[in-house]
Design a protein around this motif. Structure first.
Motif, PDB file in Angstrom:
ATOM      1  N   ALA A 172       1.005  -1.351   0.147  1.00  0.00           N
ATOM      2  CA  ALA A 172      -0.215   0.112  -0.198  1.00  0.00           C
ATOM      3  C   ALA A 172       1.013   1.059  -0.098  1.00  0.00           C
ATOM      4  O   ALA A 172       0.552   2.303  -0.717  1.00  0.00           O
ATOM      5  CB  ALA A 172      -0.922  -0.094   1.037  1.00  0.00           C
ATOM      6  N   SER A 198       0.812   4.472  -2.686  1.00  0.00           N
ATOM      7  CA  SER A 198       0.118   5.748  -2.188  1.00  0.00           C
ATOM      8  C   SER A 198       0.771   5.949  -0.720  1.00  0.00           C
ATOM      9  O   SER A 198       1.003   5.331   0.042  1.00  0.00           O
ATOM     10  CB  SER A 198      -1.256   5.550  -1.899  1.00  0.00           C
ATOM     11  OG  SER A 198      -1.904   6.676  -1.159  1.00  0.00           O
ATOM     12  N   PRO A 244      -2.512   5.932   1.979  1.00  0.00           N
ATOM     13  CA  PRO A 244      -3.529   5.185   1.506  1.00  0.00           C
ATOM     14  C   PRO A 244      -4.831   5.358   1.908  1.00  0.00           C
ATOM     15  O   PRO A 244      -5.170   5.729   3.004  1.00  0.00           O
ATOM     16  CB  PRO A 244      -3.207   3.769   1.866  1.00  0.00           C
ATOM     17  CG  PRO A 244      -1.735   3.615   2.230  1.00  0.00           C
ATOM     18  CD  PRO A 244      -1.473   5.003   2.822  1.00  0.00           C
ATOM     19  N   ALA A 245      -5.724   5.593   1.193  1.00  0.00           N
ATOM     20  CA  ALA A 245      -7.287   5.846   1.419  1.00  0.00           C
ATOM     21  C   ALA A 245      -7.892   4.670   2.476  1.00  0.00           C
ATOM     22  O   ALA A 245      -7.590   3.474   2.351  1.00  0.00           O
ATOM     23  CB  ALA A 245      -8.192   5.688   0.179  1.00  0.00           C
ATOM     24  N   ARG A 287     -10.663   3.623   3.358  1.00  0.00           N
ATOM     25  CA  ARG A 287     -11.704   2.471   3.012  1.00  0.00           C
ATOM     26  C   ARG A 287     -10.754   1.382   2.081  1.00  0.00           C
ATOM     27  O   ARG A 287     -11.125   0.208   2.324  1.00  0.00           O
ATOM     28  CB  ARG A 287     -12.578   3.106   2.112  1.00  0.00           C
ATOM     29  CG  ARG A 287     -13.612   2.199   1.351  1.00  0.00           C
ATOM     30  CD  ARG A 287     -14.583   2.878   0.358  1.00  0.00           C
ATOM     31  NE  ARG A 287     -15.527   2.030  -0.170  1.00  0.00           N
ATOM     32  CZ  ARG A 287     -15.244   0.955  -1.275  1.00  0.00           C
ATOM     33  NH1 ARG A 287     -14.194   0.666  -1.619  1.00  0.00           N
ATOM     34  NH2 ARG A 287     -16.315   0.208  -1.502  1.00  0.00           N
ATOM     35  N   GLU A 288      -9.861   1.884   1.282  1.00  0.00           N
ATOM     36  CA  GLU A 288      -9.186   0.718   0.563  1.00  0.00           C
ATOM     37  C   GLU A 288      -8.179  -0.044   1.269  1.00  0.00           C
ATOM     38  O   GLU A 288      -8.096  -1.026   1.027  1.00  0.00           O
ATOM     39  CB  GLU A 288      -8.361   1.737  -0.545  1.00  0.00           C
ATOM     40  CG  GLU A 288      -9.409   2.463  -1.665  1.00  0.00           C
ATOM     41  CD  GLU A 288     -10.667   1.361  -2.232  1.00  0.00           C
ATOM     42  OE1 GLU A 288     -10.213   0.261  -2.509  1.00  0.00           O
ATOM     43  OE2 GLU A 288     -11.797   1.885  -2.398  1.00  0.00           O
ATOM     44  N   LEU A 289      -7.340   0.615   2.304  1.00  0.00           N
ATOM     45  CA  LEU A 289      -6.720  -0.170   3.087  1.00  0.00           C
ATOM     46  C   LEU A 289      -7.328  -1.248   3.893  1.00  0.00           C
ATOM     47  O   LEU A 289      -6.867  -2.367   3.909  1.00  0.00           O
ATOM     48  CB  LEU A 289      -6.114   0.809   4.032  1.00  0.00           C
ATOM     49  CG  LEU A 289      -4.821   0.337   4.815  1.00  0.00           C
ATOM     50  CD1 LEU A 289      -3.611  -0.037   3.815  1.00  0.00           C
ATOM     51  CD2 LEU A 289      -4.249   1.337   5.817  1.00  0.00           C
ATOM     52  N   MET A 343     -10.013  -2.490   2.599  1.00  0.00           N
ATOM     53  CA  MET A 343     -10.372  -3.790   1.632  1.00  0.00           C
ATOM     54  C   MET A 343      -9.096  -4.566   1.391  1.00  0.00           C
ATOM     55  O   MET A 343      -9.149  -5.743   1.274  1.00  0.00           O
ATOM     56  CB  MET A 343     -10.747  -2.959   0.473  1.00  0.00           C
ATOM     57  CG  MET A 343     -11.235  -3.941  -0.775  1.00  0.00           C
ATOM     58  SD  MET A 343     -12.814  -4.769  -0.538  1.00  0.00           S
ATOM     59  CE  MET A 343     -13.805  -3.672  -1.280  1.00  0.00           C
ATOM     60  N   LEU A 344      -7.940  -3.950   1.264  1.00  0.00           N
ATOM     61  CA  LEU A 344      -6.893  -4.672   1.134  1.00  0.00           C
ATOM     62  C   LEU A 344      -6.559  -5.604   2.163  1.00  0.00           C
ATOM     63  O   LEU A 344      -6.167  -6.662   1.764  1.00  0.00           O
ATOM     64  CB  LEU A 344      -5.573  -3.606   0.865  1.00  0.00           C
ATOM     65  CG  LEU A 344      -4.069  -4.098   0.765  1.00  0.00           C
ATOM     66  CD1 LEU A 344      -4.201  -4.748  -0.633  1.00  0.00           C
ATOM     67  CD2 LEU A 344      -2.957  -3.112   0.935  1.00  0.00           C
ATOM     68  N   THR A 365      -8.029  -6.866   4.542  1.00  0.00           N
ATOM     69  CA  THR A 365      -9.039  -8.094   4.801  1.00  0.00           C
ATOM     70  C   THR A 365      -8.757  -9.253   3.815  1.00  0.00           C
ATOM     71  O   THR A 365      -9.193 -10.250   4.085  1.00  0.00           O
ATOM     72  CB  THR A 365     -10.526  -7.509   4.746  1.00  0.00           C
ATOM     73  OG1 THR A 365     -10.701  -6.960   3.396  1.00  0.00           O
ATOM     74  CG2 THR A 365     -10.856  -6.699   5.693  1.00  0.00           C
ATOM     75  N   ALA A 366      -8.039  -9.204   2.783  1.00  0.00           N
ATOM     76  CA  ALA A 366      -7.257 -10.236   2.018  1.00  0.00           C
ATOM     77  C   ALA A 366      -6.645 -10.988   2.833  1.00  0.00           C
ATOM     78  O   ALA A 366      -6.622 -12.398   2.446  1.00  0.00           O
ATOM     79  CB  ALA A 366      -6.725  -9.698   0.773  1.00  0.00           C
ATOM     80  N   ASP A 412     -19.718  -0.929   3.444  1.00  0.00           N
ATOM     81  CA  ASP A 412     -18.148  -0.902   3.194  1.00  0.00           C
ATOM     82  C   ASP A 412     -17.742  -2.065   3.975  1.00  0.00           C
ATOM     83  O   ASP A 412     -18.051  -2.203   5.225  1.00  0.00           O
ATOM     84  CB  ASP A 412     -17.661   0.286   3.106  1.00  0.00           C
ATOM     85  CG  ASP A 412     -17.974   1.056   1.840  1.00  0.00           C
ATOM     86  OD1 ASP A 412     -18.343   0.586   0.895  1.00  0.00           O
ATOM     87  OD2 ASP A 412     -17.875   2.426   1.743  1.00  0.00           O
ATOM     88  N   ILE A 413     -16.537  -2.388   3.729  1.00  0.00           N
ATOM     89  CA  ILE A 413     -15.521  -3.562   4.427  1.00  0.00           C
ATOM     90  C   ILE A 413     -14.835  -2.620   5.605  1.00  0.00           C
ATOM     91  O   ILE A 413     -14.197  -1.673   5.093  1.00  0.00           O
ATOM     92  CB  ILE A 413     -14.860  -4.289   3.461  1.00  0.00           C
ATOM     93  CG1 ILE A 413     -15.758  -5.052   2.525  1.00  0.00           C
ATOM     94  CG2 ILE A 413     -13.876  -5.235   4.683  1.00  0.00           C
ATOM     95  CD1 ILE A 413     -16.616  -6.005   3.313  1.00  0.00           C
ATOM     96  N   ALA A 436      -7.796  -3.175  -4.619  1.00  0.00           N
ATOM     97  CA  ALA A 436      -7.692  -1.898  -3.414  1.00  0.00           C
ATOM     98  C   ALA A 436      -6.454  -0.916  -3.637  1.00  0.00           C
ATOM     99  O   ALA A 436      -6.264   0.080  -3.265  1.00  0.00           O
ATOM    100  CB  ALA A 436      -7.455  -2.632  -1.974  1.00  0.00           C
ATOM    101  N   LEU A 437      -5.319  -1.780  -4.131  1.00  0.00           N
ATOM    102  CA  LEU A 437      -4.029  -0.659  -4.498  1.00  0.00           C
ATOM    103  C   LEU A 437      -4.212   0.241  -5.507  1.00  0.00           C
ATOM    104  O   LEU A 437      -3.762   1.054  -5.474  1.00  0.00           O
ATOM    105  CB  LEU A 437      -3.154  -2.067  -4.690  1.00  0.00           C
ATOM    106  CG  LEU A 437      -2.265  -2.686  -3.528  1.00  0.00           C
ATOM    107  CD1 LEU A 437      -1.381  -3.746  -4.253  1.00  0.00           C
ATOM    108  CD2 LEU A 437      -1.748  -1.929  -2.495  1.00  0.00           C
ATOM    109  N   MET A 482      -6.302   3.055  -4.506  1.00  0.00           N
ATOM    110  CA  MET A 482      -5.456   3.875  -3.692  1.00  0.00           C
ATOM    111  C   MET A 482      -4.450   4.643  -4.381  1.00  0.00           C
ATOM    112  O   MET A 482      -4.233   5.705  -4.205  1.00  0.00           O
ATOM    113  CB  MET A 482      -4.344   2.773  -2.640  1.00  0.00           C
ATOM    114  CG  MET A 482      -4.959   2.444  -1.307  1.00  0.00           C
ATOM    115  SD  MET A 482      -3.752   1.267  -0.790  1.00  0.00           S
ATOM    116  CE  MET A 482      -4.752   0.162   0.347  1.00  0.00           C
TER     117      MET A 482
END
Lengths: 426, 426
Positions: free
Chosen positions: A54, A58, A61-62, A64-66, A68-69, A71-72, A145-146, B79-80, B83
């Motif tokens: 991440a 960036s 990192p945003a 919300r997207e962090l 999402m990332l 939780t993988a 959202d996650i 997600a990446l 970001m």
């Protein structure tokens, strides 16, 4: 025979061999006649690797997207664990936080659980399956959202699920044998505690004992859910967190203070707001501002104002990770309040003595402080509760202070019994 | 100005640098005034790494759990990518297949899309955001379990979303500049085709051209959605897949066959059921059995039965990955049907000539076969359609056959223009 929720941390599922070993332990629990729900963290260092990625794409990192990332990570470990169990001949199904009904608020990165609706887990259990649930994650009630729960999130997931499912016990597996009187890496003679009350565990967690996170103990206490802390690398019985300190103190002679352990914490920093005008409402503005920035403070000390200047200093400790945010929030307040300056110190550590009945035993404080003094440890801040005394010291003096206090209160075991294997934060 | 769906394959998002480059391209498309939806595959080889992990914990991973595991790959890349776009100053939000409304049947590992309800994508677009969607995955309508779409899944996700969103075009980015008259790795003089009809592309895809998967072309044709195939490593215009071959053939002189390319495929195996009693319903039983095992057959050839024995041989080709399953299904049928034996050959390749009007031009077949013969290539099976002739040959003779056919039909470009960067399957 019962319903058991087990939680395995990242070091317990660090690679394929570890996952297979954990799978066998889960199957053993199932074979013993239990309904089993398993909460799992991401494998070993995989979360850190995702954070690295991440940061490569960036600088900031945003959130919300962090989420999402990150939780993988659990998605991978839980699917692998379910496969490993299935190949041992038992039905296992993995569920994301969202699928398991872990409903949170919308604060990405440190969401709070607001409801648990484990319909799919109940259904899987009803069909004889073992349910594997991703720790650390949920779904926002408002945005869908996650979200991630932040530090201690997987433990909190486990306890929250156990409470919602009416489980008999929540077993938290890590790489440590249980709760010790002090960190065995610092005090090799530390003893394992067979039983710890919620209150003691709360204070230990709040004071830096990494074995369990504060949130998860709070949750367990609210639902009166026993937590069994044990190691996934051995079959030793661990420590049972249950019961109230009131029950314990009634059982023993009231003349005696019961010191259960010495905790320490190196994760905090100290901020001092120097020269705050001593006017009504100014301190409140400072803490409002910090609260708006979602910062949890720990110890707070305000010096008596010098009559001549009508200025006071306000110091507080907070997680180092929030240091930058706090300093920015306070800087924005300088024009309004007119304080002199801000000081930031992250070279501090906190040592805490925890136990029942210490408030009514002034000797405890005296013994603690004199042990620290003998070890050459200088005290910068002090804070106390009904069952705890905490001091802030220079970070370099933490180990010496913990050892001195541990010995002063006769906590040393006759022989070394602690085994520590390394550790993870989530 | 319009609504664009872009799909980026694994090689286009293989690392942080690649992700940033793709993010810039997406932002450029947005700045040009378009609404942009992006479908993304897992990074580089990450899917293979997850499959390796699965095989380490379980010899035969449970399909439901394998889908849960593999979908972590797109979760990471999307997600990446979101970001990276956000840090370029544009609002980007990632969505799982489930969140994007990709509803599938329950066949884990090769689920079929049965509906697309992209309400959250429409909402994000309406708010000016760029939507990033995980390719290759969906959610089962009946069980609500996570599914994967199998090979070509991300392309299919992109086309299905584009159709559901009423997009103007679906751009499929890979590491190749477009659709070529043959694989440039085998035929360096292959030419890029500026325009290809759905029918031609279908035949090419069915015949092993890896640039687009059959399912995705079928989907685009049904919704009359133009696909623009291009490279994420250059700014060259790619190939536009659109229109019907009927329209094309009307435009050109009917006396002329239009050969659009030579495709080849090394992913198949050949199975021969030897000595099947020539009775009504026996062939049907064989193909029923294969169908129950979810195996897609390609070419099927039945020899005329020898009158003396009333026995016939039935040969077919199928994906090598389904070879073991097919052999087991057929073995279970031996008692019932009483065939003599099974033969399995995975050392085969298929060469296909594709183009309009070839059925009415017997010369095409003659030229094709004589070119193969001159190159010393032996034909094992033949199959034809309105716009295609395919032959099965020994795997070692594929390259020579493709080159010979390409030259025989004057497809060679005057200079080499193809650039190939490597490739992925998903």
């Amino acid at each position: 025979m019962g319903r058991v929720v087990q939680k395995y941390g990242g070091s317990s599922v660090a690679d394929a061999a570890a996952i297979k070993r954990v799978a066998q332990r889960i199957v053993d629990t199932k074979r013993a006649g239990n309904e089993v729900v398993v909460v799992v963290s991401a494998m070993g260092d995989s979360t850190d690797e995702l954070i690295d990625l991440a940061e490569q794409v960036s600088p900031l990192p945003a959130p919300r997207e962090l989420d999402m990332l990150l939780t993988a990570g659990e998605r991978i470990s839980m699917a692998l664990l379910a496969m490993a169990i299935t190949s041992l001949g038992h039905d296992a199904r993995s569920f994301t936080g969202s699928q398991a009904g872990v409903i949170t608020d919308g604060t990405h990165g440190k969401a709070k659980i607001i409801d648990v609706t484990p319909g799919r887990i109940e259904k899987a259990l009803g069909q004889g399956a073992i349910a594997i649930v991703a720790g650390f994650q949920g779904v926002s009630q408002s945005t869908k959202d996650i979200t991630t729960l932040g530090r201690g999130g997987s433990d909190t997931t486990a306890v929250a699920l156990a409470a919602a499912l009416g489980a008999d016990v929540c077993e938290i597996y890590s790489d440590v044998d249980g709760v010790f009187t002090a960190d065995p890496r610092i005090v090799p003679t530390a003893r394992k505690l067979d039983r710890v009350t919620y209150e003691e565990m709360l204070e230990m967690a709040a004071c830096g004992a990494k074995i369990l996170h504060l949130r998860c103990v709070e949750y367990a206490r609210r639902f009166d859910l026993p937590i069994h802390v044990r190691s996934s690398f051995s079959n030793h019985p661990g420590s049972l967190i249950a019961g109230s300190i009131d029950d314990i103190t009634k059982e023993v002679a009231m003349e005696q203070a019961i010191i259960s352990g010495v905790a320490h914490d190196r994760s905090e920093a100290k901020v001092t707001v120097v020269g705050v005008p001593d006017k009504v409402g100014y301190a409140a503005r400072i803490f409002e501002k910090l609260s708006e920035a979602q910062i949890n403070l720990d110890m707070i000390v305000q010096n008596v104002s010098a009559a001549a200047t009508s200025l006071t200093d306000i110091s507080f400790t907070l997680p180092r990770t929030d240091g930058q945010t706090a300093m920015q929030a306070l800087a924005a307040l300088q024009a309004e309040i007119g304080y002199a300056s801000l000081q930031y110190d992250d070279q501090i550590g906190k040592i805490s003595l925890i136990g029942a009945g210490m408030r009514s035993h002034p000797g405890v404080t005296a013994t603690f402080f004199s042990a620290l003094a003998s070890a050459g440890v200088n005290i910068e801040m002090i804070s106390t509760s009904e069952i705890r005394i905490s001091v802030v010291v220079d970070e370099s003096e933490v180990d010496a202070g913990v050892s001195a206090a541990h010995t002063a209160f006769d906590l040393d075991a006759s022989e070394v019994e602690a085994v520590v294997y390394g550790g993870t934060g989530r």
